[in-house]
Write an enzyme that holds these catalytic residues in place. Structure first.
Site, PDB file in Angstrom:
ATOM      1  N   GLY A 137      -8.243 -30.844  -5.467  1.00 40.28           N
ATOM      2  CA  GLY A 137      -8.075 -30.579  -4.042  1.00 40.28           C
ATOM      3  C   GLY A 137      -9.080 -31.314  -3.174  1.00 40.28           C
ATOM      4  CB  SER A 143      -1.677 -33.062  -7.828  1.00 42.98           C
ATOM      5  OG  SER A 143      -1.662 -34.025  -6.808  1.00 42.98           O
ATOM      6  CG  ASP A 192      -1.429 -39.216  -4.138  1.00 46.06           C
ATOM      7  OD1 ASP A 192      -1.817 -40.044  -3.295  1.00 46.06           O
ATOM      8  OD2 ASP A 192      -1.336 -37.994  -3.902  1.00 46.06           O
TER       9      ASP A 192
HETATM   10  P1  ADP Z   1      -5.526 -33.327  -5.083  1.00 46.34           P
HETATM   11  O1  ADP Z   1      -4.342 -33.958  -5.727  1.00 46.34           O
HETATM   12  O2  ADP Z   1      -6.026 -34.080  -3.905  1.00 46.34           O
HETATM   13  O3  ADP Z   1      -6.627 -33.041  -6.041  1.00 46.34           O
HETATM   14  P2  ADP Z   1      -3.623 -31.213  -4.718  1.00 46.34           P
HETATM   15  O4  ADP Z   1      -3.626 -29.984  -3.917  1.00 46.34           O
HETATM   16  O5  ADP Z   1      -2.519 -32.179  -4.531  1.00 46.34           O
HETATM   17  O6  ADP Z   1      -5.037 -31.917  -4.506  1.00 46.34           O
HETATM   18  O7  ADP Z   1      -3.616 -30.855  -6.265  1.00 46.34           O
HETATM   19  C1  ADP Z   1      -4.541 -29.929  -6.788  1.00 46.34           C
HETATM   20  C2  ADP Z   1      -3.811 -28.964  -7.704  1.00 46.34           C
HETATM   21  O8  ADP Z   1      -3.416 -29.636  -8.915  1.00 46.34           O
HETATM   22  C3  ADP Z   1      -4.660 -27.805  -8.175  1.00 46.34           C
HETATM   23  O9  ADP Z   1      -4.653 -26.765  -7.248  1.00 46.34           O
HETATM   24  C4  ADP Z   1      -3.981 -27.421  -9.474  1.00 46.34           C
HETATM   25  O10 ADP Z   1      -2.833 -26.632  -9.208  1.00 46.34           O
HETATM   26  C5  ADP Z   1      -3.501 -28.758 -10.010  1.00 46.34           C
HETATM   27  N1  ADP Z   1      -4.433 -29.346 -10.988  1.00 46.34           N
HETATM   28  C6  ADP Z   1      -4.901 -30.622 -10.966  1.00 46.34           C
HETATM   29  N2  ADP Z   1      -5.694 -30.872 -12.024  1.00 46.34           N
HETATM   30  C7  ADP Z   1      -5.757 -29.742 -12.741  1.00 46.34           C
HETATM   31  C8  ADP Z   1      -6.414 -29.361 -13.960  1.00 46.34           C
HETATM   32  N3  ADP Z   1      -7.181 -30.221 -14.633  1.00 46.34           N
HETATM   33  N4  ADP Z   1      -6.224 -28.081 -14.410  1.00 46.34           N
HETATM   34  C9  ADP Z   1      -5.447 -27.220 -13.737  1.00 46.34           C
HETATM   35  N5  ADP Z   1      -4.800 -27.524 -12.595  1.00 46.34           N
HETATM   36  C10 ADP Z   1      -4.936 -28.753 -12.090  1.00 46.34           C
HETATM   37 MG    MG Z   2      -2.437 -34.186  -4.833  1.00 43.20          MG
END
Ligand code: ADP
Ligand code: MG
Length: 417
Positions: A137, A143, A192
């Site tokens: 996040g 993500s 992304d």
């Molecule tokens: P960003 O992509 O900028 O980091 P997003 O809100 O698009 O932010 O994605 C973050 C979300 O992706 C987290 O809230 C979670 O649901 C999921 N996520 C990403 N990496 C992991 C991980 N290693 N373990 C669990 N969930 C993850």
């Molecule tokens: Mg994202």
């Protein structure tokens, strides 16, 4: 009390493979079929342009998400993440519908679902364990690191063969996007996933998001050798709560679509290209904006059109070694995102401000905004000092302590073991 700013170090391939394998064995009681990894990304310039068929310029980070995965005979998907190693989620791909999976599992399960929806029936259930050093996040695309590592793993174990070529990867990118948009319900425009799947070391990926283009002509690899120019790219994760899911991103998209309809164009890229081709660009932009009914819409469109132009200018400036101009374009991008697109928060503006005062050539927010990270182009060896100055100012203003990382243009998703 001022504390020393933390730098997030990338996990090496060896460590990532070892940690993901151990988590897999501990959770599922057998060995994984393999380990795959995909990077987070940082977008150099071209923000909120992807869904307007515009240009953007990401690099892949050395920070990656590793997935140890093993296919199953049935349609069950069992998942675990090192973020919460005691919590194993279970979902069934059979009969699964859009938005049918809750929480983070929607991302990996959604990739398998999307591939099956696209007709790749060979994609079955699977067990998977994730280990990541991409901050979540923070606008660095954890993500996409998750969906793209999963897509590459599933492609491999199902023998689809898309991962082997740049053009083939577009099928996996589409599945990763569908997982985010339709299963996780997190709107994404493709920047992304393209970055995580298509970037190459030492290059920025100039991505042209016009829908009429194909994988054969929508990217070009732009040399981005920072060290060779005596530079570093500092990323500071402000740790301000990131709220892309609260509807702001969707609102910006909707406004852009409405504006395109009013202008009678397929997307705002068409208008951006018309302005770029005009004899008098200032007047051409004024004419476009003059056709729009309200000030908010005019501001949003002005950002999109000028930002697409800044991507081209940045590529040219960096290529000819004009770092002052490259930095000026970073600054102009941020100011446009702050004033016209209105997606910054105080943490982003303060971090950018401090970086500029500390001698950065330029600094800007990166990612969707409403929290997340900034990037600053600084002389080699100065990242730590600039990051610390930002952390100190955050402490004075009562913000969360920020974290930093060093961005080096790294490789796309790959099989690690
Ligand atoms: P960003 O992509 O900028 O980091 P997003 O809100 O698009 O932010 O994605 C973050 C979300 O992706 C987290 O809230 C979670 O649901 C999921 N996520 C990403 N990496 C992991 C991980 N290693 N373990 C669990 N969930 C993850
Ligand atoms: Mg994202």
């Amino acid at each position: 009390m001022m504390t020393t700013v933390q730098f997030i170090e990338p996990i090496s391939s060896r460590e990532g493979v070892a940690q993901a394998s151990v988590l897999f064995v501990d959770t599922f009681g057998k060995a994984p079929a393999g380990v795959w990894a995909a990077p987070g990304r940082v977008n150099l310039i071209g923000e909120h342009t992807d869904y307007n068929a515009g240009l953007c310029l990401p690099i892949a980070l050395p920070h990656r998400t590793f997935v140890a995965l093993r296919p199953r005979e049935d349609s069950m998907v069992r998942l675990v993440s090192s973020m919460n190693p005691d919590d194993v989620t279970t979902n069934d791909l059979a009969g699964l519908r859009a938005r049918g999976v809750e929480g983070w599992s929607a991302y990996p399960a959604g990739v398998a679902w999307a591939l099956r929806q696209a007709g790749y029936d060979g994609v079955q259930g699977f067990d998977a364990a994730f280990v990541s050093c991409v901050p979540l996040g923070s606008g660095l695309s954890s993500s996409a690191a998750m969906t793209c590592s999963t897509a590459l793993a599933l492609d491999d174990v199902a023998g689809l063969g898309f991962g082997a070529s740049d053009a083939g990867r577009v099928t996996l990118i589409n599945a990763a996007m569908t997982a985010e948009n339709d299963m996780a319900g997190a709107s994404t425009g493709g920047l992304d996933q393209n970055a995580s799947m298509r970037c190459t070391p030492g290059h920025a990926l100039l991505l042209d998001c016009r829908p009429e283009l194909t994988a054969l002509n929508n990217v070009s690899q732009q040399p981005f050798d920072l060290a060779g120019r005596g530079l570093e790219l500092l990323v500071v994760d402000t740790q301000a709560p990131h709220q892309l899911n609260d509807g702001q991103y969707a609102q910006r998209r909707t406004t852009c679509e409405q504006a395109a309809r009013i202008l009678g164009v397929r997307n705002l890229r068409v208008s951006a290209d018309a302005v770029a081709a005009a004899q008098d660009q200032r007047q051409a932009l004024a004419a476009v904006l003059g056709a729009l009914p309200d000030e908010t819409m005019r501001k949003r469109v002005r950002h999109v059109i000028t930002e697409i132009d800044r991507v081209r200018q940045f590529v040219d400036a960096f290529a000819r070694g004009d770092i002052a101009e490259a930095g000026r374009l970073f600054n102009a991008s941020h100011d446009s995102l702050a004033k016209d697109y209105e997606v910054t928060v105080p943490e982003l503006d303060v971090a950018v401000d401090v970086a500029r005062h500390r001698g950065a050539y330029g600094a800007r927010m990166t990612g969707g905004g409403f929290g997340g990270s900034i990037i600053a182009l600084v002389d080699a060896g100065r990242s730590r000092e600039v990051a610390q100055a930002i952390a100190d100012e955050f402490a004075r203003q009562g913000f969360h302590a920020p974290r930093a990382l060093a961005a080096v243009a790294s490789a796309s998703a790959s099989k690690e073991a």
